[in-house]
Design a protein around this motif. Structure first.
Motif, PDB file in Angstrom:
ATOM      1  N   ASN A 454      41.465  38.798  29.459  1.00  0.00           N
ATOM      2  CA  ASN A 454      40.065  38.570  29.104  1.00  0.00           C
ATOM      3  C   ASN A 454      39.282  39.835  29.436  1.00  0.00           C
ATOM      4  OD1 ASN A 454      37.194  37.816  29.601  1.00  0.00           O
ATOM      5  ND2 ASN A 454      37.940  35.804  28.979  1.00  0.00           N
ATOM      6  N   ARG A 456      36.053  40.608  29.156  1.00  0.00           N
ATOM      7  CA  ARG A 456      34.818  40.384  29.916  1.00  0.00           C
ATOM      8  C   ARG A 456      35.143  40.163  31.392  1.00  0.00           C
ATOM      9  NH1 ARG A 456      28.988  39.368  28.797  1.00  0.00           N
ATOM     10  NH2 ARG A 456      28.236  38.538  30.765  1.00  0.00           N
ATOM     11  N   ASP A 457      36.180  39.400  31.680  1.00  0.00           N
ATOM     12  CA  ASP A 457      36.556  39.173  33.075  1.00  0.00           C
ATOM     13  C   ASP A 457      36.951  40.472  33.767  1.00  0.00           C
ATOM     14  OD1 ASP A 457      36.056  36.499  32.847  1.00  0.00           O
ATOM     15  OD2 ASP A 457      38.165  35.869  32.837  1.00  0.00           O
ATOM     16  N   SER A 458      37.621  41.372  33.035  1.00  0.00           N
ATOM     17  CA  SER A 458      38.036  42.631  33.643  1.00  0.00           C
ATOM     18  C   SER A 458      36.825  43.488  34.016  1.00  0.00           C
ATOM     19  CB  SER A 458      38.968  43.401  32.715  1.00  0.00           C
ATOM     20  OG  SER A 458      38.279  43.947  31.606  1.00  0.00           O
ATOM     21  N   GLU A 460      33.814  42.206  34.754  1.00  0.00           N
ATOM     22  CA  GLU A 460      33.215  41.513  35.905  1.00  0.00           C
ATOM     23  C   GLU A 460      33.956  41.872  37.194  1.00  0.00           C
ATOM     24  OE1 GLU A 460      30.540  39.741  36.062  1.00  0.00           O
ATOM     25  OE2 GLU A 460      30.131  38.854  34.093  1.00  0.00           O
ATOM     26  N   GLN A 461      35.266  41.898  37.138  1.00  0.00           N
ATOM     27  CA  GLN A 461      36.052  42.237  38.326  1.00  0.00           C
ATOM     28  C   GLN A 461      35.791  43.668  38.767  1.00  0.00           C
ATOM     29  OE1 GLN A 461      40.044  41.359  37.043  1.00  0.00           O
ATOM     30  NE2 GLN A 461      39.628  39.162  36.850  1.00  0.00           N
TER      31      GLN A 461
END
Length: 484
Positions: A454, A456-458, A460-461
């Protein structure tokens, strides 16, 4: 009343954007209502804010870091270069006009009111506002009428933290020299400084900190290490592309010509993050690699001018050979317009030639029009029947026989075009590669399998990792005061 702090740099590309994003995420993680602000930005990487209108892509990222809706007020003045010495001017999200460099210097005092109005809007209801400067306050030849650095800080009463980039060398001279040439009023706005992009043992710079304090009297608020997670954030400007000319060593090679007025090239970041993709940004004077399976023509702030430069580089011939070999091509926005038979600009909106022959890889024609399309969009891919989310920022209307095969349905309407054999695709939708399902299907069509993370998750992280690094390396007393 919101607490405020402004990060200014000893020069451009010292890492202010990432530091502001990191501070925003750190404050958001602490439960604060935090918002980013940049009085003036210069970039062809634009985003559509949640309240409509254009802002710099960096401020969109910073609002994501702050976990708050983006607003045109977070970047009230956006300059989008479209020639060597002229830019389109966006004020509070809307096109204000065009100006060459010298004319813009005379125009800046008129824009200060909009900047301060937007700043007041951003501050309303916030616990903390983190402001990013532009360039450097040491450019004292631009101080008169300044709205980007000290001109804003003094008018708005925002304390300044100066950021120096130790990676490029000369950081002590940069900080001390800046202090030496600022006038007394500007100098009084500086609360302290940060050292950014440090590699190795931080204690080796202890003597440097003592020297800077001895010359300037400024306290050091921290020495920030090289933030590896920053490479996973969307690229802000073309300086970054020069450093990332080639990424990955994967099975699929994708070539992207670096046009002089390349725009919204962060479209390509999700592909760059894929381990089995080799993304090559081709500089002027280089050939498009013959072993590339896919060529992507990115967005452009000046389609006709960039089309002419593409021909000067011989990339039109390389592209034709690529297609003859069975290669595939995707054009996004300005790149889509180039793929057609003709691009016309009868009103001279782009400020140069009024007509140019396209690459004739799609049977479409484009005519520039005064009304600019600026909106976030939901779409569905016609090729792969998967959902897409992105945005549109473009001038011009494209029509022609190949439009009967739209590449996507955007907000219920057909968009773009596909060639009869399906190997050439054009679209006005920015951000399509960030849609995980579409990216997975695209890469599968080239024989790549496996899970796609994902995107977007990367991001965010990465923001959380940067916030953690700042919490570890910034002065805890200064940070406690900033976070309240």
């Amino acid at each position: 009343m919101a607490r405020t702090i402004m990060l200014q740099g000893t020069g451009s590309d010292v890492g202010k954007t990432v530091l502001v994003a990191g501070l925003c995420r750190l404050a958001a993680n602490a439960g604060l209502t935090v918002r980013p602000f940049k009085p003036q930005n210069m970039s062809n990487n634009a985003a559509v804010a949640d309240d409509g209108g254009e802002i710099g892509r960096a401020q969109w990222l910073q609002s994501m870091a702050a976990r708050t809706p983006s607003s045109v007020h977070m970047n009230p003045v956006l300059l989008k270069p479209q020639s060597e010495n002229g830019s389109q001017i966006i004020v509070q999200g809307r096109v204000f006009g065009q100006a060459k460099g010298r004319d813009y210097q005379r125009l800046k005092p008129q824009l200060l009111g909009a900047v301060l109005e937007s700043f007041e809007n951003v501050c309303a209801g916030a616990d903390l506002v983190v402001v990013e400067g532009a360039g450097s306050p040491a450019e004292i030849n631009l101080r008169t009428g300044d709205i980007a650095n000290m001109g804003f800080a003094t008018k708005a009463g925002v304390p300044v933290v100066l950021v120096g980039d130790i990676n490029r060398g000369g950081v002590i001279a940069s900080l001390v020299g800046t202090q030496a040439i600022l006038d007394e009023g500007d100098r009084a706005m500086i609360a302290g400084y940060l050292i950014n992009k440090f590699r190795g043992d931080v204690s080796l710079f202890d003597d440097g900190i003592r020297a800077i304090e001895g010359f300037t009297g400024w306290p050091c608020f921290g020495v920030v290490p090289w933030l590896r997670a920053a490479t996973r954030l969307p690229a802000e400007d073309s300086v970054v592309l020069e450093r990332l000319a080639r990424s990955g060593t994967g099975a699929l090679k994708i070539a992207v010509p670096m046009l002089p007025r390349i725009a919204n090239f962060d479209d390509l970041d999700p592909l760059r993050a894929e381990a089995d993709v080799e993304l090559v940004f081709v500089r002027g004077g280089e050939r498009l690699p013959a072993d590339a399976s896919l060529v992507i023509l990115p967005g452009s702030k000046s389609t006709i001018s960039d089309l002419a430069d593409l021909r000067v580089q011989g990339w039109d011939r390389d592209l034709a050979a690529h297609v003859r070999r069975g290669g595939r091509v995707i054009g996004i926005c300005g790149g889509y317009q180039m793929l057609g038979r003709t691009v016309r600009d009868p009103l001279g909106i782009e400020g140069g030639r009024i007509e140019a022959a396209g690459l004739a890889l799609l049977d479409v024609e484009t005519e520039m029009a005064p009304e600019k399309t600026v909106r976030n969009s939901q779409a569905r891919s016609s090729e792969y029947d998967v959902s897409l989310a992105g945005y549109q920022i473009h001038l011009g209307v494209t029509r022609g026989p190949d439009c009967v095969r739209p590449s996507a349905i955007i907000d219920g309407a057909p968009d773009g075009a596909l060639s009869a054999d399906g190997r050439i695709m054009g679209t006005y939708l920015h951000g399509l590669f960030g849609s995980d399902a579409y990216r997975a299907r695209l890469l599968q069509s080239f024989g790549l399998s496996g899970e796609r993370r994902n995107y977007r998750d990367s991001v965010e992280q990465a923001l959380d990792e940067i916030a953690g690094e700042l919490e570890r390396h910034l002065d805890p007393h200064w940070l406690a005061g900033l976070l309240g």
